[in-house]
Motif scaffolding. Structure first.
Motif, PDB file in Angstrom:
ATOM      1  N   HIS A   1      70.136  -9.228 -42.323  1.00 57.81           N
ATOM      2  CA  HIS A   1      71.102  -8.707 -43.290  1.00 57.81           C
ATOM      3  C   HIS A   1      70.408  -8.252 -44.559  1.00 57.81           C
ATOM      4  CE1 HIS A   1      74.189 -10.178 -40.634  1.00 57.81           C
ATOM      5  NE2 HIS A   1      73.574 -11.341 -40.608  1.00 57.81           N
TER       6      HIS A   1
ATOM      7  N   THR B   1      72.462  -7.288 -50.787  1.00 58.25           N
ATOM      8  CA  THR B   1      72.051  -8.344 -49.864  1.00 58.25           C
ATOM      9  C   THR B   1      72.448  -9.717 -50.392  1.00 58.25           C
ATOM     10  OG1 THR B   1      70.261  -7.016 -48.939  1.00 58.25           O
ATOM     11  CG2 THR B   1      70.056  -9.408 -48.715  1.00 58.25           C
TER      12      THR B   1
ATOM     13  N   ILE C   1      68.898  -5.700 -46.416  1.00 58.45           N
ATOM     14  CA  ILE C   1      68.927  -4.236 -46.347  1.00 58.45           C
ATOM     15  C   ILE C   1      67.560  -3.633 -46.655  1.00 58.45           C
ATOM     16  CG2 ILE C   1      69.993  -2.167 -47.330  1.00 58.45           C
ATOM     17  CD1 ILE C   1      72.492  -4.036 -47.895  1.00 58.45           C
TER      18      ILE C   1
ATOM     19  N   GLU D   1      74.504  -2.029 -45.122  1.00 54.82           N
ATOM     20  CA  GLU D   1      73.659  -2.591 -44.056  1.00 54.82           C
ATOM     21  C   GLU D   1      73.810  -1.767 -42.779  1.00 54.82           C
ATOM     22  OE1 GLU D   1      73.589  -6.423 -41.090  1.00 54.82           O
ATOM     23  OE2 GLU D   1      74.190  -6.820 -43.164  1.00 54.82           O
TER      24      GLU D   1
END
Length: 133
Positions: free
Chosen positions: A61, A90, A63, A42
């Motif tokens: 969050h 993720t 990605i 990330e």
């Protein structure tokens, strides 16, 4: 900070997170291996965002959704199998607001899965470095 400095800031913390993932693997903390792998990728993706985009990386969050925002600016396309890795990583994001999810996930992560995810993360990490022009 210019784009290069922003990228290097994110790269430093991404490398740190990858090192933490390796340390967690050495100590058998499997859920934290996969969580730190997610964090490392990330942050790499956010570093590239900072390099290619004029604004601040999104507070997300996910990605794949982050990299899709600047994918047209990249020197090469992101392969679909790498996008699949982003989805997998993720799914390992740990949100402390949902302790039941953390507990369930920790019972599902075994050593082999954590080791495999760490190896894949290292490969993707190195590949992401090639995206910086």
């Amino acid at each position: 900070m210019d784009a290069q400095e922003k990228f290097e800031y994110w790269l430093d913390i991404a490398r740190y997170d990858l090192g933490v993932a390796e340390s967690m693997a050495e100590n058998g903390h499997w859920i934290y291996v996969v969580f730190m792998c997610q964090q490392a990728i990330e942050k790499m993706v956010k570093g590239l965002y900072s390099y290619y985009m004029p604004d601040t990386p999104p507070h997300s969050h996910n990605i794949k959704s982050i990299i899709k925002k600047y994918e047209p600016s990249l020197p090469k396309a992101v392969p679909s199998d790498t996008m699949d890795v982003f989805d997998t990583l993720t799914s390992y994001y740990l949100n402390n607001r949902y302790p039941d999810y953390v507990s369930k996930l920790s019972s599902q992560i075994n050593e082999q899965e954590a080791v495999d995810i760490l190896a894949t993360t290292k490969e993707v990490f190195i590949w992401l470095l090639t995206l910086k022009a």
